[in-house]
Design an enzyme around this catalytic site. Structure first.
Site, short mmCIF file in Angstrom:
data_model
loop_
_atom_site.label_atom_id
_atom_site.label_comp_id
_atom_site.label_asym_id
_atom_site.label_seq_id
_atom_site.Cartn_x
_atom_site.Cartn_y
_atom_site.Cartn_z
N CYS A 1 39.34 40.99 44.79
CA CYS A 1 40.87 41.05 44.56
C CYS A 1 41.56 40.42 43.38
CB CYS A 1 41.04 38.68 45.06
SG CYS A 1 42.62 38.29 46.22
N CYS A 2 41.43 40.10 42.50
CA CYS A 2 41.97 40.36 41.03
C CYS A 2 42.02 41.15 40.83
CB CYS A 2 41.34 39.18 40.23
SG CYS A 2 41.24 37.81 39.84
N CYS B 1 47.41 32.31 41.36
CA CYS B 1 47.58 32.21 43.02
C CYS B 1 47.90 30.94 43.60
CB CYS B 1 46.65 33.72 43.12
SG CYS B 1 46.97 35.35 42.13
N CYS C 1 43.40 30.46 44.79
CA CYS C 1 42.79 30.13 43.66
C CYS C 1 43.01 29.17 43.02
CB CYS C 1 42.24 31.78 42.76
SG CYS C 1 41.06 32.65 44.36
N CYS D 1 40.78 36.47 35.29
CA CYS D 1 40.39 36.96 36.23
C CYS D 1 40.65 38.15 36.18
CB CYS D 1 42.21 37.46 36.35
SG CYS D 1 42.90 37.33 34.67
#
Length: 254
Positions: free
Chosen positions: A131-132, A212, A215, A238
């Site tokens: 995702c990062c 985010c 998280c 990240c």
């Protein structure tokens, strides 16, 4: 008949920084206070095309205030992952307005990549690294395209992965500047007080390190300030500080 001279693009003649350059700058500015160092860097045009990258987290105001005092026209890059707290966006606008920094650049994830790799928007829940990568690392790589150097707000005390952080380092041929690398938490707090800087609105609610929203969680008393990031995962970064993504020259920056 001689061939006509080829018109050079600026990227053709832009020299890459080397480790020797970083070493020389670290030696020159050893023991020099941060603000005088920043003013010299800008006054002597030692950075080439540069920008400051900010997450607009709980400590971001310090670096931004220092940069604004040295060179307020410096571009400020914000990676909007589309998963940010709304309070962060509000804080970004209000803080930059207060500091008089109007050269603002917002970069977002590539829509096609999101559709291909995170159509549900839930990748954070089972693959936070992935995702990062698509929401932060790749967009920032595009944002840095064309830059000779950039400013990071990292500090050595934040985690073991940031220990012994130099003020100047090399990343993919760019000069990466860490003006707060040797600052302590007490130094930051004193600067906030001295300059009467506004705090991120979520800090008072126990969010001591903010990324985010899915998280990031509140930090309990006695926990490390970054304990609320990726809670439950073996993850502390990240990835934007270890990225080697090289975007195409045709990729848009913003």
């Amino acid at each position: 008949m001689a061939e006509p001279a080829r018109k050079l693009d600026l990227m053709d003649v832009r020299p890459a920084f080397t480790q020797a350059d970083a070493d020389a700058l670290n030696a020159r500015f050893a023991g020099v206070d941060t603000l005088p160092m920043l003013r010299t860097l800008f006054d002597e045009n030692l950075l080439g095309e540069t920008a400051v990258v900010s997450s607009f987290g709980t400590e971001s105001a310090v670096l931004l205030d220092l940069i604004s005092r040295a060179a307020p026209d410096t571009p400020v890059i914000f990676v909007d992952t589309l998963k940010m707290f709304p309070e962060t966006e509000t804080y970004r606008v209000e803080l930059l307005d207060r500091l008089g920094m109007h050269n603002r650049r917002v970069i977002t994830p590539d829509p096609a990549m999101l559709e291909k790799k995170d159509a549900t928007g839930l990748r954070w829940s089972y693959d936070p690294d992935g995702c990062c990568e698509i929401r932060k690392v790749e967009p920032l790589a595009r944002a840095k395209h064309g830059l000779d150097s950039w400013f990071s707000g990292r500090k050595a005390f934040q985690s073991q992965t940031r220990a012994n952080l130099p003020r100047f380092e090399i990343e993919d041929g760019r000069l990466k500047v860490n003006p707060l690398g040797d600052w302590t938490k007490d130094d930051l707090e004193a600067y906030f007080t001295e300059r009467d800087l506004p705090r991120h609105p979520l800090e008072a609610q126990g969010y001591l390190s903010i990324g985010c929203s899915p998280c990031t969680s509140r930090v309990m008393p006695g926990e490390d300030p970054r304990a609320g990031r990726w809670r439950g995962w073996d993850k502390v970064e990240c990835g934007i500080h270890v990225s080697t993504i090289a975007p195409s020259a045709d990729d848009p920056i913003f």
